[in-house]
Design a protein around this motif. Structure first.
Motif, PDB file in Angstrom:
ATOM      1  N   LEU A 176       2.397   1.807  -3.421  1.00  0.00           N
ATOM      2  CA  LEU A 176       1.390   2.247  -4.375  1.00  0.00           C
ATOM      3  C   LEU A 176       1.045   3.716  -4.181  1.00  0.00           C
ATOM      4  O   LEU A 176       0.963   4.496  -5.144  1.00  0.00           O
ATOM      5  CB  LEU A 176       0.140   1.375  -4.213  1.00  0.00           C
ATOM      6  CG  LEU A 176      -0.925   1.452  -5.309  1.00  0.00           C
ATOM      7  CD1 LEU A 176      -0.359   1.020  -6.650  1.00  0.00           C
ATOM      8  CD2 LEU A 176      -2.117   0.572  -4.951  1.00  0.00           C
ATOM      9  N   LEU A 177       0.889   4.124  -2.925  1.00  0.00           N
ATOM     10  CA  LEU A 177       0.490   5.508  -2.656  1.00  0.00           C
ATOM     11  C   LEU A 177       1.614   6.502  -2.898  1.00  0.00           C
ATOM     12  O   LEU A 177       1.357   7.706  -3.046  1.00  0.00           O
ATOM     13  CB  LEU A 177      -0.016   5.627  -1.214  1.00  0.00           C
ATOM     14  CG  LEU A 177      -1.339   4.925  -0.917  1.00  0.00           C
ATOM     15  CD1 LEU A 177      -1.676   5.002   0.560  1.00  0.00           C
ATOM     16  CD2 LEU A 177      -2.468   5.536  -1.738  1.00  0.00           C
ATOM     17  N   LEU A 234      -6.698   4.966  -0.501  1.00  0.00           N
ATOM     18  CA  LEU A 234      -7.079   4.316  -1.756  1.00  0.00           C
ATOM     19  C   LEU A 234      -8.575   4.441  -2.000  1.00  0.00           C
ATOM     20  O   LEU A 234      -9.026   4.600  -3.134  1.00  0.00           O
ATOM     21  CB  LEU A 234      -6.670   2.839  -1.736  1.00  0.00           C
ATOM     22  CG  LEU A 234      -5.192   2.546  -1.988  1.00  0.00           C
ATOM     23  CD1 LEU A 234      -4.902   1.064  -1.782  1.00  0.00           C
ATOM     24  CD2 LEU A 234      -4.797   2.967  -3.394  1.00  0.00           C
ATOM     25  N   ARG A 235      -9.339   4.388  -0.917  1.00  0.00           N
ATOM     26  CA  ARG A 235     -10.793   4.505  -1.062  1.00  0.00           C
ATOM     27  C   ARG A 235     -11.175   5.869  -1.634  1.00  0.00           C
ATOM     28  O   ARG A 235     -12.116   5.982  -2.428  1.00  0.00           O
ATOM     29  CB  ARG A 235     -11.460   4.275   0.297  1.00  0.00           C
ATOM     30  CG  ARG A 235     -12.951   4.121   0.224  1.00  0.00           C
ATOM     31  CD  ARG A 235     -13.508   3.354   1.422  1.00  0.00           C
ATOM     32  NE  ARG A 235     -13.034   3.865   2.689  1.00  0.00           N
ATOM     33  CZ  ARG A 235     -12.196   3.207   3.512  1.00  0.00           C
ATOM     34  NH1 ARG A 235     -11.764   2.000   3.187  1.00  0.00           N
ATOM     35  NH2 ARG A 235     -11.813   3.722   4.650  1.00  0.00           N
ATOM     36  N   LEU A 294      -9.160  -3.018  -3.319  1.00  0.00           N
ATOM     37  CA  LEU A 294      -8.305  -1.847  -3.076  1.00  0.00           C
ATOM     38  C   LEU A 294      -8.964  -0.891  -2.087  1.00  0.00           C
ATOM     39  O   LEU A 294      -8.290  -0.319  -1.215  1.00  0.00           O
ATOM     40  CB  LEU A 294      -8.018  -1.128  -4.393  1.00  0.00           C
ATOM     41  CG  LEU A 294      -7.065  -1.842  -5.355  1.00  0.00           C
ATOM     42  CD1 LEU A 294      -7.037  -1.131  -6.706  1.00  0.00           C
ATOM     43  CD2 LEU A 294      -5.657  -1.918  -4.771  1.00  0.00           C
ATOM     44  N   GLU A 295     -10.258  -0.704  -2.198  1.00  0.00           N
ATOM     45  CA  GLU A 295     -10.957   0.199  -1.280  1.00  0.00           C
ATOM     46  C   GLU A 295     -10.895  -0.287   0.158  1.00  0.00           C
ATOM     47  O   GLU A 295     -10.904   0.515   1.094  1.00  0.00           O
ATOM     48  CB  GLU A 295     -12.417   0.356  -1.708  1.00  0.00           C
ATOM     49  CG  GLU A 295     -12.610   1.190  -2.955  1.00  0.00           C
ATOM     50  CD  GLU A 295     -14.068   1.327  -3.336  1.00  0.00           C
ATOM     51  OE1 GLU A 295     -14.401   2.339  -3.959  1.00  0.00           O
ATOM     52  OE2 GLU A 295     -14.872   0.433  -3.003  1.00  0.00           O
ATOM     53  N   CYS A 326      -8.358  -1.697   1.472  1.00  0.00           N
ATOM     54  CA  CYS A 326      -6.975  -1.656   1.963  1.00  0.00           C
ATOM     55  C   CYS A 326      -6.684  -0.435   2.826  1.00  0.00           C
ATOM     56  O   CYS A 326      -6.009  -0.544   3.849  1.00  0.00           O
ATOM     57  CB  CYS A 326      -5.995  -1.688   0.790  1.00  0.00           C
ATOM     58  SG  CYS A 326      -5.954  -3.260  -0.073  1.00  0.00           S
ATOM     59  N   SER A 327      -7.157   0.736   2.381  1.00  0.00           N
ATOM     60  CA  SER A 327      -6.857   1.959   3.140  1.00  0.00           C
ATOM     61  C   SER A 327      -7.842   3.054   2.758  1.00  0.00           C
ATOM     62  O   SER A 327      -8.432   3.030   1.677  1.00  0.00           O
ATOM     63  CB  SER A 327      -5.427   2.433   2.862  1.00  0.00           C
ATOM     64  OG  SER A 327      -5.334   3.010   1.572  1.00  0.00           O
ATOM     65  N   LEU A 353      -5.084   2.498 -12.050  1.00  0.00           N
ATOM     66  CA  LEU A 353      -6.453   2.166 -11.652  1.00  0.00           C
ATOM     67  C   LEU A 353      -7.397   2.077 -12.851  1.00  0.00           C
ATOM     68  O   LEU A 353      -8.429   1.399 -12.791  1.00  0.00           O
ATOM     69  CB  LEU A 353      -6.971   3.210 -10.659  1.00  0.00           C
ATOM     70  CG  LEU A 353      -6.284   3.236  -9.296  1.00  0.00           C
ATOM     71  CD1 LEU A 353      -6.825   4.382  -8.447  1.00  0.00           C
ATOM     72  CD2 LEU A 353      -6.455   1.915  -8.562  1.00  0.00           C
ATOM     73  N   ILE A 391       0.843  -1.202   0.000  1.00  0.00           N
ATOM     74  CA  ILE A 391       0.000   0.000   0.000  1.00  0.00           C
ATOM     75  C   ILE A 391       0.873   1.245   0.000  1.00  0.00           C
ATOM     76  O   ILE A 391       0.625   2.210  -0.738  1.00  0.00           O
ATOM     77  CB  ILE A 391      -0.921  -0.009   1.230  1.00  0.00           C
ATOM     78  CG1 ILE A 391      -1.910  -1.172   1.146  1.00  0.00           C
ATOM     79  CG2 ILE A 391      -1.683   1.311   1.345  1.00  0.00           C
ATOM     80  CD1 ILE A 391      -2.722  -1.359   2.409  1.00  0.00           C
ATOM     81  N   LEU A 435      -0.636   6.646 -10.734  1.00  0.00           N
ATOM     82  CA  LEU A 435      -1.543   5.828  -9.935  1.00  0.00           C
ATOM     83  C   LEU A 435      -2.935   5.763 -10.584  1.00  0.00           C
ATOM     84  O   LEU A 435      -3.538   4.689 -10.663  1.00  0.00           O
ATOM     85  CB  LEU A 435      -1.640   6.403  -8.521  1.00  0.00           C
ATOM     86  CG  LEU A 435      -2.532   5.658  -7.518  1.00  0.00           C
ATOM     87  CD1 LEU A 435      -2.164   4.183  -7.449  1.00  0.00           C
ATOM     88  CD2 LEU A 435      -2.432   6.307  -6.148  1.00  0.00           C
ATOM     89  N   LEU A 454      -9.252   7.623  -3.644  1.00  0.00           N
ATOM     90  CA  LEU A 454      -8.779   7.685  -5.028  1.00  0.00           C
ATOM     91  C   LEU A 454      -9.727   6.992  -5.996  1.00  0.00           C
ATOM     92  O   LEU A 454      -9.868   7.395  -7.144  1.00  0.00           O
ATOM     93  CB  LEU A 454      -7.389   7.046  -5.134  1.00  0.00           C
ATOM     94  CG  LEU A 454      -6.208   7.898  -4.679  1.00  0.00           C
ATOM     95  CD1 LEU A 454      -4.934   7.059  -4.671  1.00  0.00           C
ATOM     96  CD2 LEU A 454      -6.032   9.122  -5.569  1.00  0.00           C
TER      97      LEU A 454
END
Length: 484
Positions: free
Chosen positions: A27-28, A59-60, A52-53, A55-56, A39, A24, A35, A62
């Motif tokens: 990726l961020l 990310l949610r 993905l949502e 995970c963090s 996606l 994570i 990024l 994004l």
């Protein structure tokens, strides 16, 4: 080829695992545009976005509606009338139908039979008898198993275990199995007499099933099934009997999703018979010699979010005491009426766009009695709504405008309740409202616009009542601004 899979169609635990903290973080730390481009890749589908949502929170945030739109349209058709407010919720709604079809069946519609009995004033059965009836009905269709098999069909494959025709795969199916068709043209007629799912495997290259001299896909008996992501064509010799490309009959329940359906010799979809139920959703239904969707002889169903056009007769026909729900469809450019309800047909016609049809947008005849609500009915070559020959029904809160003839025409013995509509037409051939001296029913609480070249074609005896119970306004450009 046969593959086992769980009834819930869940992925393996390994593929469903969330990213770890290090992944994570990596990726961020990528540049924002990089990024976003990741996606938006075609390999990132709705289920990957859900993972993905989870995970963090970063990310949610994004994964916005635009990214969900891209993922949705890679796997699903866009809605017929307008894009959804939330692509994620629309995917979840459609996915629930795709996964949950096995729970449908004759027992699912028992409430409709019960309501009919109450309306007729008949007493309900005693509790023990009702439980016995439910037990007998449930025994007629097997319960969904915990695991089902998938059978692959590919007419060009030489791999062992892969079938070359749909019917060969069906012979090896048990109840609730899945038949996956790889792209190609399959010339065969398919008869479903057990609960099975038939789906096309590819969203880009078409999978075509072509039937000749009869229904391409026929479903009969008290079973439930699903077909999806197929092009279904019906061909035939000149002078043959008119049938349907997809025929749902004899109490069967069928989900027809995201297909292209056409017929050179008959109707595209027909739902007929007591307890027959069709869920016809997100399809292109076009170029039938007959009707786009025919519901008859007590048939029921949900006709939702389809593009129904260029058919030789009506877009949708409801007759012989059929009672479907028809909503959120685009019904246009058919050679007869957009929707015709006749011979004691009923149903709910809600929130459709009905336009540019050769005859009336909605025609109610011969004791037809539908509920027609919140539709846009416009740009037709005849009347917007036509009621005659003892037609009844409830016409409420529709926007009816820019039709060649009258926006609402009620002929001899027509007896509909017309209320709460916005009626605006600018054509001298029909005006906004045309009533026969012998028409019945009630016209009230409508907003009726008149253009400079139109007039109400209403008997003098009814004008005072009409003026008192409706709002009648003058408009120099009635209807022009509503077509955008």
């Amino acid at each position: 080829m046969v593959m086992n899979k769980a009834h819930s169609s869940s992925v393996t635990p390994a593929s469903n695992a969330a990213l770890n903290a290090g992944q994570i973080h990596t990726l961020l730390n990528l540049p924002y545009d990089v990024l976003i481009s990741i996606l938006l890749q075609s390999s990132i589908g709705p289920r990957e976005l859900c993972r993905l949502e989870r995970c963090s929170s970063a990310l949610r945030k994004l994964v916005d509606n635009n990214i969900w739109r891209q993922a949705f349209l890679q796997q699903r058709r866009c809605n017929a009338l307008r894009e959804p407010d939330s692509w994620k919720l629309e995917f979840a709604r459609r996915d629930s139908w795709s996964r949950g079809w096995r729970q449908l069946g004759p027992g699912s519609h028992l409430h409709q039979t019960s309501s009919q009995l109450r309306l007729c004033g008949q007493a309900t059965a005693p509790q023990k008898l009702r439980r016995f009836a439910m037990k007998m009905m449930s025994s007629q269709s097997p319960s969904p198993p915990s695991r089902v098999d998938t059978h692959i069909v590919d007419q060009n494959s030489s791999q062992a275990g892969i079938f070359h025709s749909v019917n060969a795969a069906l012979m090896c199916c048990k109840a609730y199995d899945v038949v996956v068709l790889r792209p190609g043209r399959y010339y065969e007629r398919v008869l479903l007499d057990k609960p099975v799912e038939i789906v096309g495997s590819h969203s880009v290259h078409p999978t075509v099933i072509i039937g000749v001299d009869g229904p391409t896909i026929e479903v009969s008996g008290r079973i439930v099934g699903r077909i999806s992501n197929l092009r279904i064509e019906q061909h035939g010799r000149a002078g043959g009997a008119m049938s349907a490309a997809v025929l749902i009959k004899e109490g069967s329940t069928m989900v027809v999703e995201e297909c292209d359906i056409s017929s050179e010799t008959g109707h595209c979809v027909a739902i007929q018979g007591l307890d027959s139920y069709g869920y016809v959703m997100h399809n292109s239904i076009t170029n039938a010699k007959g009707v786009g969707v025919l519901v008859c002889v007590h048939g029921k169903g949900v006709i939702e979010d389809n593009d129904i056009c260029f058919n030789g007769l009506a877009g949708v026909a409801i007759l012989s005491e059929a009672h479907p729900d028809v909503f959120s469809n685009k019904i246009h450019e058919n050679m007869d009426s957009g929707v015709v309800i006749t011979k004691k047909g009923r149903g709910r016609i809600n929130e459709n766009d009905i336009f540019a049809n050769q005859r009336a947008g909605v025609a109610i005849m011969k004791e037809g009695a539908p509920i027609v609500m919140r539709n846009r009915i416009y740009a037709g070559r005849d009347s917007g709504v036509l009621v005659g020959e003892n037609g009844k029904g409830y016409i409420f809160d529709n926007n009816i405008f820019a039709n060649k003839m009258a926006a609402v025409a009620i002929g001899r013995e027509g007896a509909s309740l017309v209320t709460g509509n916005t009626i605006r037409d600018g054509n001298a051939n029909g005006g906004s409202l045309c009533l026969s001296l012998h028409s019945k029913g009630l016209i009230s609480a409508n907003v009726i616009y008149q253009g400079p070249h139109t007039s109400l074609q209403v008997p003098k005896e009814r004008m005072p009542e009409l003026a008192e119970n409706n709002i009648i306004l003058s408009s120099p450009d009635a209807g022009d601004d509503e077509m955008d």
